[in-house]
Motif scaffolding. Structure first.
Motif, PDB file in Angstrom:
ATOM      1  N   ALA A 210       0.836  -1.197   0.000  1.00 23.29           N
ATOM      2  CA  ALA A 210       0.000   0.000   0.000  1.00 23.29           C
ATOM      3  C   ALA A 210       0.874   1.252   0.000  1.00 23.29           C
ATOM      4  O   ALA A 210       0.483   2.297  -0.515  1.00 23.29           O
ATOM      5  N   SER A 211       2.092   1.114   0.585  1.00 20.66           N
ATOM      6  CA  SER A 211       3.052   2.216   0.612  1.00 20.66           C
ATOM      7  C   SER A 211       4.386   1.676   0.096  1.00 20.66           C
ATOM      8  O   SER A 211       5.173   1.110   0.867  1.00 20.66           O
ATOM      9  N   VAL A 278       3.619  -2.123   4.004  1.00 22.06           N
ATOM     10  CA  VAL A 278       4.533  -1.040   3.650  1.00 22.06           C
ATOM     11  C   VAL A 278       5.851  -1.649   3.188  1.00 22.06           C
ATOM     12  O   VAL A 278       6.227  -2.754   3.599  1.00 22.06           O
ATOM     13  N   GLU A 279       6.551  -0.932   2.347  1.00 26.06           N
ATOM     14  CA  GLU A 279       7.827  -1.393   1.804  1.00 26.06           C
ATOM     15  C   GLU A 279       8.869  -0.304   2.041  1.00 26.06           C
ATOM     16  O   GLU A 279       8.638   0.864   1.710  1.00 26.06           O
ATOM     17  N   LEU A 302       9.443  -5.706   3.065  1.00 28.66           N
ATOM     18  CA  LEU A 302       7.988  -5.577   2.970  1.00 28.66           C
ATOM     19  C   LEU A 302       7.364  -6.154   4.225  1.00 28.66           C
ATOM     20  O   LEU A 302       7.726  -7.264   4.659  1.00 28.66           O
ATOM     21  N   GLY A 303       6.432  -5.413   4.832  1.00 28.62           N
ATOM     22  CA  GLY A 303       5.827  -5.947   6.040  1.00 28.62           C
ATOM     23  C   GLY A 303       4.686  -5.102   6.567  1.00 28.62           C
ATOM     24  O   GLY A 303       4.272  -4.107   5.955  1.00 28.62           O
ATOM     25  N   VAL A 304       4.196  -5.516   7.722  1.00 32.30           N
ATOM     26  CA  VAL A 304       3.111  -4.817   8.409  1.00 32.30           C
ATOM     27  C   VAL A 304       3.734  -3.883   9.445  1.00 32.30           C
ATOM     28  O   VAL A 304       4.602  -4.311  10.219  1.00 32.30           O
ATOM     29  N   PRO A 305       3.318  -2.610   9.470  1.00 29.91           N
ATOM     30  CA  PRO A 305       3.864  -1.710  10.504  1.00 29.91           C
ATOM     31  C   PRO A 305       3.675  -2.303  11.896  1.00 29.91           C
ATOM     32  O   PRO A 305       2.571  -2.732  12.257  1.00 29.91           O
ATOM     33  N   GLY A 342       7.941   6.017  15.037  1.00 29.78           N
ATOM     34  CA  GLY A 342       7.719   6.376  13.645  1.00 29.78           C
ATOM     35  C   GLY A 342       8.860   6.045  12.708  1.00 29.78           C
ATOM     36  O   GLY A 342       8.909   6.546  11.579  1.00 29.78           O
ATOM     37  N   ARG A 343       9.769   5.180  13.106  1.00 32.10           N
ATOM     38  CA  ARG A 343      10.934   4.879  12.274  1.00 32.10           C
ATOM     39  C   ARG A 343      10.730   3.692  11.325  1.00 32.10           C
ATOM     40  O   ARG A 343      11.679   3.023  10.910  1.00 32.10           O
ATOM     41  N   ASP A 344       9.512   3.367  10.959  1.00 29.51           N
ATOM     42  CA  ASP A 344       9.201   2.287  10.012  1.00 29.51           C
ATOM     43  C   ASP A 344       9.547   0.901  10.551  1.00 29.51           C
ATOM     44  O   ASP A 344      10.021   0.022   9.815  1.00 29.51           O
ATOM     45  N   SER A 345       9.308   0.682  11.847  1.00 29.37           N
ATOM     46  CA  SER A 345       9.432  -0.657  12.408  1.00 29.37           C
ATOM     47  C   SER A 345       8.344  -1.539  11.803  1.00 29.37           C
ATOM     48  O   SER A 345       7.230  -1.074  11.545  1.00 29.37           O
TER      49      SER A 345
END
Length: 519
Positions: A210-211, A278-279, A302-305, A342-345
């Protein structure tokens, strides 16, 4: 007075041949102890294999200084070296038992039993132990003890060695075939399990994110010999405590989030794929990486936040630690503040456009940018316990490593090669990579022979969580040996520290250097 018979018994005057055959008895006993155990384990849970059980305990009890030395010397082959040391120790152990059994059979049998009890304890201590995990080691111990008894009695009965028929060729051949068959069965089970995971992985179609991650910019990988901007799965470093790569059944896998939460959450692999994925490009670094080392890699994940799942569970405001656990029982402690700022974990399911490989955590792993892997990157993850640092601890923090471990600014020189030669009169290309996840890199400088610092050109990058390639050309170098140094400045303007530090307890530091020759 009667002359002593040349047919002296093996127990009276064993001779060289008698010692050799006694040692062989011990080796056959050990082979059957471990081999038969592996054979039985192939029909049960793989972790009940006595070799894996004893091996994992061997690694767990290896002193930290020896583990660090093995990683420094052998890199990602460290476990092979440790395993080789284990097998070497076991061979010596069983040789000694075989020699001891010729005069003290009961003592030797006690030695086999002690090893069997240790193997039972090790396999029962595994996180995926079952009610039958004790069985392979027990049956293997009985087989090994029986082989030692029969071999020793035959040796005592028939003389000192092959000339006296201590052990018939048929006995030796049958014993060898039994060991090979048992070992092959265990190896076959491992291969079958690996193929099963590979087949399941090949059927997975990852949804479009999605992102999506930014496209790679032009201008990267332009210097011959520089580290590629994207690290493939096969080249990505692997450092973990798993003696055997876990083969997780994706159809039954789930991730459980519990502890200091408003509600417990459990998600399957299909649940993860159904989320808005998100990727992101993220560089990962192992805390064991030495200055200028290669235990670092950059990939598109690629994963889920992670925050989506944690918010769904509802974190207690007093919680400050996430204790994640892998399928093999390994634990990682991650500060809640770092995982949720908010660091894309994420809980990653893909790497460079493909499902994770088994080596890199299939079916899912945790990833928190900016932290060394031992506090952020739980592979084969099965649960996250929300808790506090004053209530729980993890594998490496229990062994003296720092509780919090932000990645330090680092730079590596790829070109020229160490002790390489370059032509006199030509421009000397110098290049490498630098990283400071969550902060980014704002500059890299190089110095030759402790001379003035010269700024390098930073090649394009996709973001502050990803490393940066850099390059600079040096002219006018005189023939002879030269020392090249490099240093980086992060995105906040902070210069990389020159202070030299070893990896333990929170990562190495210092400016890397290389020696090269102008000819």
């Amino acid at each position: 007075m009667h002359r002593r018979s040349t047919k002296d018994s093996a127990t009276d005057r064993p001779g060289v041949a008698g010692h050799l055959w006694g040692a062989l008895c011990g080796v056959l006993s050990g082979g059957l102890t471990l081999g038969v155990g592996s054979l039985v384990a192939s029909f049960l849970v793989r972790s009940s294999d006595p070799v894996l059980g004893v091996g994992q305990e061997f690694i767990a009890r290896t002193p930290e200084w020896l583990k660090e030395w093995a990683i420094r010397q052998f890199g990602q082959s460290d476990k092979a070296v440790l395993l080789g040391s284990l097998y070497g120790t076991l061979v010596v152990f069983f040789v000694v038992l075989g020699l001891l059994a010729r005069r003290h059979l009961r003592v030797a049998l006690a030695g086999v039993t002690v090893l069997g009890v240790a193997a039972v304890g090790a396999t029962l201590n595994r996180p995926d132990a079952t009610a039958l995990s004790w069985l392979p080691s027990t049956i293997g111990t009985v087989a090994g003890a029986l082989a030692l008894v029969l071999g020793t009695r035959a040796l005592r009965r028939r003389g000192r060695g092959p000339a006296g028929g201590a052990l018939s060729r048929r006995s030796v051949v049958l014993g060898g075939v039994a060991v090979v068959a048992a070992g092959s069965a265990g190896a076959g089970a491992a291969v079958t399990s690996s193929r099963s995971v590979a087949q399941a992985r090949s059927k997975i179609v990852l949804p479009k994110p999605a992102s999506p991650a930014p496209a790679l910019p032009p201008g990267i990988d332009t210097v011959e010999g520089i580290t590629p901007y994207v690290t493939s799965a096969k080249d990505f470093y692997r450092v973990d405590t798993a003696l055997s790569v876990p083969q997780v059944d994706v159809s039954s896998w789930s991730l459980r989030i519990h502890g200091m939460v408003d509600r417990e959450v459990s998600v399957t692999f299909e649940d993860l794929l159904a989320e808005d994925l998100v990727e992101r490009w993220t560089t990962m670094t192992c805390v064991s990486n030495e200055v200028g080392g290669n235990l670092v890699g950059n990939a598109r994940w690629l994963g889920v936040p992670l925050t989506l799942l944690l918010d769904r569970a509802g974190l207690d405001r007093d919680a400050d630690m996430l204790l994640s656990r892998s399928s093999d029982g390994f634990t990682i402690s991650t500060p809640v503040a770092d995982a949720t700022d908010g660091r894309d974990s994420m809980i990653a399911v893909g790497m460079n456009g493909e499902p994770l490989t088994d080596v890199h955590g299939f079916p899912a792993r945790m990833l928190v940018p900016g932290l060394y892997g031992y506090v952020s990157a739980c592979k084969w993850i099965t649960e996250i316990e929300v808790t506090r640092f004053d209530r729980a601890s993890a594998y490496w923090t229990d062994r003296g490593w720092a509780r919090e471990a932000p990645i330090k600014t680092a730079v590596r020189i790829d070109v020229p090669a160490s002790f390489g030669q370059v032509r006199s009169g030509a421009t000397v290309p110098v290049a490498g990579v630098a990283w400071a996840q969550t902060r980014g890199i704002s500059g890299v400088e190089v110095s030759v022979d402790s001379g003035p610092w010269r700024a390098a050109e930073l090649l394009p990058s996709v973001g502050k969580n990803s490393w940066v390639q850099w390059t600079v050309g040096l002219d006018g170098l005189e023939p002879g040996n030269h020392t090249l140094r490099a240093r980086a400045t992060d995105g906040t303007g902070q210069l990389q520290t020159e202070a030299v530090a070893k990896p333990i307890p929170d990562g190495s530091s210092g400016w890397p250097s290389k020696l090269f020759t102008v000819v």
